[in-house]
Enzyme design. Structure first.
Site, PDB file in Angstrom:
ATOM      1  N   TRP A 127      31.852  25.204  34.909  1.00  0.00           N
ATOM      2  CA  TRP A 127      31.718  23.830  34.428  1.00  0.00           C
ATOM      3  C   TRP A 127      31.675  23.843  32.900  1.00  0.00           C
ATOM      4  O   TRP A 127      30.898  24.604  32.308  1.00  0.00           O
ATOM      5  CB  TRP A 127      30.434  23.245  35.009  1.00  0.00           C
ATOM      6  CG  TRP A 127      30.127  21.837  34.656  1.00  0.00           C
ATOM      7  CD1 TRP A 127      30.978  20.773  34.694  1.00  0.00           C
ATOM      8  CD2 TRP A 127      28.852  21.329  34.232  1.00  0.00           C
ATOM      9  NE1 TRP A 127      30.317  19.623  34.320  1.00  0.00           N
ATOM     10  CE2 TRP A 127      29.010  19.937  34.033  1.00  0.00           C
ATOM     11  CE3 TRP A 127      27.604  21.901  34.014  1.00  0.00           C
ATOM     12  CZ2 TRP A 127      27.962  19.116  33.620  1.00  0.00           C
ATOM     13  CZ3 TRP A 127      26.556  21.097  33.606  1.00  0.00           C
ATOM     14  CH2 TRP A 127      26.742  19.729  33.402  1.00  0.00           C
ATOM     15  N   ASP A 208      22.838  27.111  39.447  1.00  0.00           N
ATOM     16  CA  ASP A 208      23.124  25.689  39.271  1.00  0.00           C
ATOM     17  C   ASP A 208      23.551  25.157  40.630  1.00  0.00           C
ATOM     18  O   ASP A 208      24.640  25.464  41.111  1.00  0.00           O
ATOM     19  CB  ASP A 208      24.233  25.515  38.234  1.00  0.00           C
ATOM     20  CG  ASP A 208      24.544  24.048  37.933  1.00  0.00           C
ATOM     21  OD1 ASP A 208      23.985  23.168  38.621  1.00  0.00           O
ATOM     22  OD2 ASP A 208      25.343  23.787  37.021  1.00  0.00           O
ATOM     23  N   ALA A 210      24.293  21.790  42.343  1.00  0.00           N
ATOM     24  CA  ALA A 210      24.515  20.368  42.070  1.00  0.00           C
ATOM     25  C   ALA A 210      25.162  19.630  43.235  1.00  0.00           C
ATOM     26  O   ALA A 210      25.299  18.402  43.175  1.00  0.00           O
ATOM     27  CB  ALA A 210      25.396  20.216  40.825  1.00  0.00           C
ATOM     28  N   LYS A 243      24.834  13.877  42.908  1.00  0.00           N
ATOM     29  CA  LYS A 243      25.893  13.784  43.915  1.00  0.00           C
ATOM     30  C   LYS A 243      25.341  13.490  45.300  1.00  0.00           C
ATOM     31  O   LYS A 243      25.746  12.526  45.958  1.00  0.00           O
ATOM     32  CB  LYS A 243      26.714  15.080  43.947  1.00  0.00           C
ATOM     33  CG  LYS A 243      27.786  15.172  42.871  1.00  0.00           C
ATOM     34  CD  LYS A 243      27.202  15.492  41.520  1.00  0.00           C
ATOM     35  CE  LYS A 243      28.285  15.636  40.453  1.00  0.00           C
ATOM     36  NZ  LYS A 243      27.696  15.924  39.130  1.00  0.00           N
TER      37      LYS A 243
END
Length: 394
Positions: A127, A208, A210, A243
């Protein structure tokens, strides 16, 4: 003073959004920005979120501050969603953050406080905000191979070979599930091998996560994170609710620090709250309170899990539809990887020139490295994309 400032590079995804809005073609397709969209192109408020917000509006009696680390009930609820019973409560420190990005930034600040010489190892690709924040904090950075552009799968042998260069005290940043931008994930056995290597190197994993619930389901998507956290001496985890709860604008996230040495918990927790105080004092509470209410209320949680599963299976259906359309058009299995990837994104493997061709001729907007947001499709636009991919000779 302001005359001394330098212009900052334009965010490529934001520039893509502007170009898409200005395109007059009715058949244009936005696969760029990383936001979930329903078949109508809307990013909806989830039903459980609406219900929780209504209850909160009726019951809330104050807008006073929460604790520096956020409401403990939120920390407990979200850490339980991510970690299950993989770690005991006395090994866990946690602090609410303004989104997953805030959690990543805070995790890196914690690393810098503890070990300024640490190198942060990133997957290639990753990312874009990961390297951006690391550069902003003036920290050391290195890459490990992750994605094979020919097979469109994880280059695991390359990954392990590169991670063999990790030094004690370095930090290895891993995507918990639904890898962004590729959609290619590690298997459970590969997670175990990565955990073993990081442990042998005396490095620290930073996960991470997400997109929990967007890939193979809430529990399956957390398995890699749980393996790491339960296996290694120390783990940092940045979780986002943007999300899976759809609360993008509420900026709801959590930074967790797990230490198998329970004697470190109090000091670690103190450092997390100290960093909150320096950066923004008290974290935002509305989104966190809504998430906590959903997770702790059986009826709301059931409603949320049902809708999240609808979102997940909808994206899987679009993946299969696109893979089938491309198999039909090319008479090959070259694009079957799209159905095998998980989460919102897949990296198509197209060149920047092919991406530009698809934008100019077909109104297909995706990031220049050919990352495409599967949730930007619907059953009608799949054929448009398939035709564009074939026409660009990807």
């Amino acid at each position: 003073m302001f005359e001394l400032l330098n212009a900052q590079p334009q965010d490529k995804i934001m520039a893509l959004m502007v170009a898409y809005r200005e395109d007059p073609r009715e058949t244009k397709v936005d696969l760029g920005v990383g936001v979930y969209k329903d078949p109508t192109g809307n990013t909806p408020v989830m039903r459980a979120v609406k219900s929780a917000e209504k209850q909160l509006w009726e019951a809330e009696t104050t807008k006073s501050y929460t604790a520096l680390g956020g409401d403990p009930a939120f920390v407990k609820a979200l850490s339980s969603l991510v970690l299950g019973d993989a770690v005991s409560a006395d090994t866990l420190s946690g602090a609410a953050q303004p989104g997953g990005t805030g959690a990543i930034h805070q995790a890196l600040e914690l690393v810098k406080m503890a070990n300024p010489d640490a190198t942060i190892w990133l997957s290639a690709p990753t990312w874009p905000n990961h390297p951006s924040i690391i550069k902003h904090l003036k920290m050391n950075m290195a890459e490990y191979r992750y994605f094979d552009n020919d097979s469109r799968a994880v280059d695991f042998s390359g990954m392990m070979a590169d991670l063999d260069g990790v030094k004690a005290g370095d930090v290895v940043l891993l995507h918990g599930c639904c890898h962004n931008p590729t959609g290619a994930n590690l298997t459970i056995e590969q997670w175990k091998e990565v955990a073993d290597l990081i442990g042998k190197k005396n490095a620290v994993p930073l996960i991470d996560i997400a997109y929990q619930g967007f890939g193979d389901g809430l529990e399956a998507d957390a398995q890699g994170t749980r393996i790491i956290a339960s296996t290694l001496p120390e783990t940092l985890i940045a979780a986002s609710c943007s999300k899976n709860f759809g609360v993008y604008r509420e900026r709801t996230g959590l930074l967790m620090a797990v230490s198998q040495d329970t004697g470190k918990q109090k000091v670690t927790q103190g450092n997390l709250t100290h960093l909150n105080r320096q950066n923004f004092s008290f974290p935002p509470d509305h989104g966190a309170r809504v998430v906590q209410m959903i997770l702790d209320d059986p009826k709301l949680r059931s409603e949320w899990e049902t809708e999240l599963e609808e979102v997940r299976t909808g994206m899987l259906g679009l993946r299969k539809q696109l893979a089938d359309a491309l198999r039909q058009r090319t008479n090959s299995d070259n694009f079957d990887f799209i159905a095998e990837h998980r989460g919102m994104f897949s990296r198509l493997g197209a060149t920047p020139e092919q991406v530009e061709h698809m934008r100019e001729k077909h109104g297909i907007y995706m990031v220049g490295d050919s990352r495409m947001n599967i949730a930007g499709l619907n059953k009608d636009s799949v054929d448009t994309l398939a035709d564009a991919i074939v026409d660009a000779r990807v």
